[in-house]
Enzyme design. Structure first.
Site, short mmCIF file in Angstrom:
data_model
loop_
_atom_site.label_atom_id
_atom_site.label_comp_id
_atom_site.label_asym_id
_atom_site.label_seq_id
_atom_site.Cartn_x
_atom_site.Cartn_y
_atom_site.Cartn_z
N ASP A 91 0.87 -1.17 0.00
CA ASP A 91 0.00 0.00 0.00
C ASP A 91 0.91 1.22 0.00
O ASP A 91 1.50 1.57 1.02
CB ASP A 91 -0.90 -0.03 1.23
N CYS A 148 -8.78 5.87 10.17
CA CYS A 148 -8.92 4.56 9.52
C CYS A 148 -7.79 3.60 9.93
O CYS A 148 -7.36 2.75 9.14
CB CYS A 148 -8.98 4.68 8.00
#
Length: 404
Positions: free
Chosen positions: A198, A362
């Site tokens: 990511d 998050c």
């Protein structure tokens, strides 16, 4: 290139918030957009609107050429071997879900292990939880330490012969930590596991070379790179992508269709069903050209100076608790002020024209490690200045006087 020259390219920086000059410190959520990106998108919608890949008329040809130029620029930007390895998606979230739904579900079997880390954004955590539950996979994670880094002493015991896939971020969105992903990739390879990177928070801060990293997949979003929202990239090694089934069916991803059976298009189009976010691709192309014009050498110099200055100033605030204190980080600072709720602090800062983020960002498991439910985050980019660091510190001191 000087900061003042860069700032002139971002029209939003000339506006005020609550009668104060805007100090935008929410770059980890999304970066601001330079005029070249705004103009590129405006030109497409105002003068070049057409669908791509399907029409033979002039406007379709222009739109297709500009959209596919995005793929060419991305391939060069991350040094992929081929443009066929660049899948254009709606963003990091879709890219990771594509790997989970196509690659993992077709390659992994019940009892296999997936390893992630405790600092992952939910977009690189929830998809693996879902397929692990569906397929009977084991899901384990590399824990954090007090500095907001991976606990590397756990690599050998957690990434073992059962591990088939390891997914991790390059840079933590909530802590700012730059992770030693070369070590993670090497460890994964030593047990035959595949790797998913990511790179959403890394892509704007330093160059990424997927061939040098030798990762199997890498994902990022345009809006973290001065580009538009709703657009992103999945890089995958060509041999892996070739053997992955598509997860979305429809136009552009097919080669032939009969009432009985369909066959799939060549890479990269096999994974790109339907009309894409054309303006998004054109915007990302303009964003990459902007970054190339500034240059990563300049970007890293400016951000390193900001990091050093902000660390010195912010760490001296009485009553501050910093989260993510690694020596290897981008200029992102997450913190709480003793006696002030993070949301109250952010509301006060907004009244001073300063935009920061609050909440769990998050990354609930990371916050759980630190024993908190929320924190404030000030994240800097190339258009931020030392004077804005001073404004932040001054505003926090005023907030302490107001609340305490």
């Amino acid at each position: 290139m000087l900061v003042e020259e860069i700032r002139k390219q971002f029209p939003i920086l000339s506006r005020t918030i609550n009668d104060k000059p805007l100090v935008y410190l929410d770059n980890a959520a999304t970066t601001l957009k330079p005029l070249t990106v705004i103009d590129a998108i405006h030109t497409y919608y105002s003068n070049e609107t057409a669908n791509v890949h399907r029409g033979i008329h002039t406007l379709s040809g222009i739109a297709t050429e500009k959209y596919e130029n995005c793929r060419k620029l991305v391939a060069k930007f991350i040094n992929s071997k081929s443009e066929s390895e660049v899948i254009l998606t709606s963003g990091t979230t879709e890219s990771i879900n594509l790997v989970a739904r196509s690659f993992a579900t077709s390659k992994l079997v019940k009892g296999d292990k997936i390893v992630i880390t405790q600092m992952e954004h939910h977009s690189n955590l929830v998809p693996w939880q879902i397929i692990s539950e569906e397929m009977g996979l084991e899901l384990d994670y590399i824990p954090l330490n007090e500095q907001g880094e991976w606990e590397l002493t756990k690599l050998d015991s957690i990434i073992d012969s059962k591990t088939k896939l390891v997914a991790f971020n390059y840079v933590s969105n909530s802590l700012g930590t730059i992770n030693p992903i070369q070590k993670m990739i090497a460890k994964a390879k030593s047990v035959g596991a595949f790797t998913v990177v990511d790179a959403a928070q890394a892509i704007a801060h330093f160059p990424i070379d997927v061939q040098a990293l030798d990762c199997d997949f890498l994902a990022f979003s345009a809006h973290k790179l001065y580009g538009p929202t709703g657009f992103g990239v999945l890089y995958g090694k060509e041999n892996l992508l070739e053997n992955m089934p598509p997860i979305f069916g429809g136009g552009d991803m097919i080669k032939t269709v009969t009432m009985q059976k369909s066959t799939w298009n060549d890479l990269p189009f096999k994974f790109e069903a339907g009309t894409p976010h054309i303006a998004g691709g054109i915007g990302l192309a303009a964003a990459i050209e902007f970054v190339n014009s500034v240059g990563f050498k300049t970007i890293q110099k400016l951000e390193d100076e900001l990091l050093e200055y902000a660390q010195e100033k912010i760490s001296k605030i009485k009553g501050i608790k910093l989260f993510g204190t690694s020596k290897h980080k981008i200029p992102t600072f997450s913190f709480n002020i003793e006696g002030i709720h993070a949301t109250d602090l952010a509301t006060y800062l907004d009244q001073q024209g300063i935009a920061v983020r609050t909440g769990h960002h998050c990354t609930m498991p990371a916050l759980e490690y630190f024993g908190i439910h929320g924190m404030a985050r000030a994240s800097f980019s190339i258009y931020n200045t030392k004077a804005e660091v001073d404004s932040l510190v001054t505003a926090i001191e005023k907030a302490k006087t107001f609340f305490l």
